[in-house]
Design a protein around this motif. Structure first.
Motif, short mmCIF file in Angstrom:
data_model
loop_
_atom_site.label_atom_id
_atom_site.label_comp_id
_atom_site.label_asym_id
_atom_site.label_seq_id
_atom_site.Cartn_x
_atom_site.Cartn_y
_atom_site.Cartn_z
N PHE A 149 0.62 -1.25 -0.24
CA PHE A 149 0.24 0.00 0.03
C PHE A 149 1.46 1.38 0.25
O PHE A 149 2.04 0.86 0.24
N VAL A 150 0.71 1.98 -1.06
CA VAL A 150 0.98 3.35 -1.05
C VAL A 150 0.75 4.55 0.23
O VAL A 150 -0.95 4.54 0.19
N PHE A 151 1.41 5.15 0.82
CA PHE A 151 0.65 6.47 1.22
C PHE A 151 1.52 7.99 0.47
O PHE A 151 2.83 8.46 0.97
N PRO A 152 0.48 8.35 -0.06
CA PRO A 152 1.51 10.09 -0.66
C PRO A 152 1.90 10.94 0.68
O PRO A 152 1.44 10.45 1.11
N GLN A 153 3.29 11.94 0.13
CA GLN A 153 3.82 12.54 0.92
C GLN A 153 3.37 13.00 1.57
O GLN A 153 2.20 13.92 1.01
N GLY A 154 3.20 13.60 2.66
CA GLY A 154 2.52 14.62 3.55
C GLY A 154 1.17 14.27 4.38
O GLY A 154 0.68 15.10 4.95
N LEU A 155 0.55 13.54 3.64
CA LEU A 155 -0.81 12.61 4.02
C LEU A 155 -0.83 12.13 5.18
O LEU A 155 0.42 12.00 5.57
N ILE A 156 -1.94 12.71 6.20
CA ILE A 156 -2.06 11.66 7.52
C ILE A 156 -2.37 10.44 7.31
O ILE A 156 -3.35 9.61 5.92
N HIS A 157 -2.23 9.00 7.84
CA HIS A 157 -1.61 7.57 7.02
C HIS A 157 -1.15 7.02 8.86
O HIS A 157 -1.06 7.21 10.13
N PHE A 158 -2.15 5.83 8.90
CA PHE A 158 -1.91 5.13 10.42
C PHE A 158 -2.10 3.83 9.66
O PHE A 158 -2.37 3.28 8.53
N GLN A 159 -1.24 2.36 10.54
CA GLN A 159 -1.75 1.43 10.15
C GLN A 159 -2.11 0.92 11.54
O GLN A 159 -1.43 1.00 12.64
N PHE A 160 -3.07 -0.47 11.42
CA PHE A 160 -3.48 -0.75 13.22
C PHE A 160 -3.86 -2.86 12.77
O PHE A 160 -4.46 -2.53 11.81
N ASN A 161 -3.35 -3.79 13.66
CA ASN A 161 -3.04 -4.18 13.65
C ASN A 161 -4.48 -5.32 14.09
O ASN A 161 -4.62 -5.11 15.61
N PRO A 162 -5.48 -5.41 13.13
CA PRO A 162 -7.30 -5.99 13.74
C PRO A 162 -6.82 -6.75 14.62
O PRO A 162 -8.38 -7.23 15.14
N VAL A 163 -6.23 -7.40 14.58
CA VAL A 163 -6.48 -9.30 15.24
C VAL A 163 -5.94 -9.41 16.58
O VAL A 163 -4.38 -8.89 16.87
N TYR A 164 -6.64 -9.88 17.43
CA TYR A 164 -6.37 -9.48 18.94
C TYR A 164 -5.61 -10.75 19.15
O TYR A 164 -5.45 -10.54 20.18
N ASP A 165 -4.63 -11.64 18.43
CA ASP A 165 -4.12 -13.15 19.07
C ASP A 165 -2.90 -12.64 19.03
O ASP A 165 -1.84 -13.93 18.40
#
Length: 224
Positions: A149-165
């Motif tokens: 996945f690509v996040f363009p320069q300067g833009l607010i972005h995030f990553q989250f691990n939705p798996v609990y185990d």
């Protein structure tokens, strides 16, 4: 008439040259950063090429090993390899990071002011996304092992691990030797000195007491 044709030809030549303009190629093989130079420039001064050796282009980073996420309040650990750790990256316009995510851990909303980021999931599952400038549209996707996945320069972005185990791991490449990272919550509520609570209360349309509570929290930096 001849003068008119000459001016038209000159105009077309100028427009064409602008259309194909690009950054110039490197003027030398490398410019290893002299981290200790007292000279201040936009970047780093070049080390004497005669003093350069293979170690200037090498770092034993152990990026194949899991990084500790237990001490992080957000459940992630970002191990960045930029020009500060690897002087040979100076002027080359690239860096990378390994990101470890605990179960339900996240790399919270942030920006890289000087770089576009391309993220590859090595293990696990991630919910990722970025938000455009006004009118703030969200582009989000669930990624699995091997996805990119690509996040363009300067833009607010995030990553989250939705798996609990299960933990997750990703590698990110960034288009700057020193991309920078501005974590939104840290910058807004943890700046030193703090932003006026009058300003933030009006901006977020909440009571000043809520802002005061947020500013009293410890805003951790998960970028190592």
């Amino acid at each position: 008439m001849a003068a008119s044709y000459f001016l038209l030809a000159a105009f077309l030549a100028m427009v064409t040259s602008q259309a194909i303009a690009s950054d110039p190629g490197p003027l030398q093989d490398f410019c290893v950063a002299d981290i200790h130079s007292p000279v201040k420039v936009n970047g780093f001064v070049c080390k004497d090429p005669m003093a350069v050796n293979a170690d200037d282009f090498f770092k034993a980073a152990n990026l194949d090993k899991p990084m500790d996420t237990k001490k992080s309040k957000v459940g992630s650990n970002v191990t960045l390899i930029n020009v500060m750790q690897l002087p040979g990256l100076n002027t080359l316009g690239i860096s990378l990071a390994r990101i470890d995510y605990a179960p339900l851990g996240q790399n919270p909303p942030h920006t890289h002011p000087r770089a576009t980021e391309i993220l590859t999931v090595l293990e696990g599952t991630l919910y990722v996304g970025f938000v455009t400038s006004n009118p703030n549209k969200l582009f989000a996707k669930v990624l699995n092992k091997g996805d990119v996945f690509v996040f363009p320069q300067g833009l607010i972005h995030f990553q989250f691990n939705p798996v609990y185990d299960k933990p997750a791991v990703a590698i990110a490449a960034l288009s700057s030797q020193n991309p920078g990272a501005i974590t939104i919550a840290n910058a807004v509520f943890g700046s030193k000195p703090p932003i006026s609570d009058d300003v933030l209360a009006k901006a977020f349309q909440v009571q000043k007491g809520t802002i005061d509570w947020l500013q009293a929290q410890f805003w951790e930096n998960n970028h190592n």
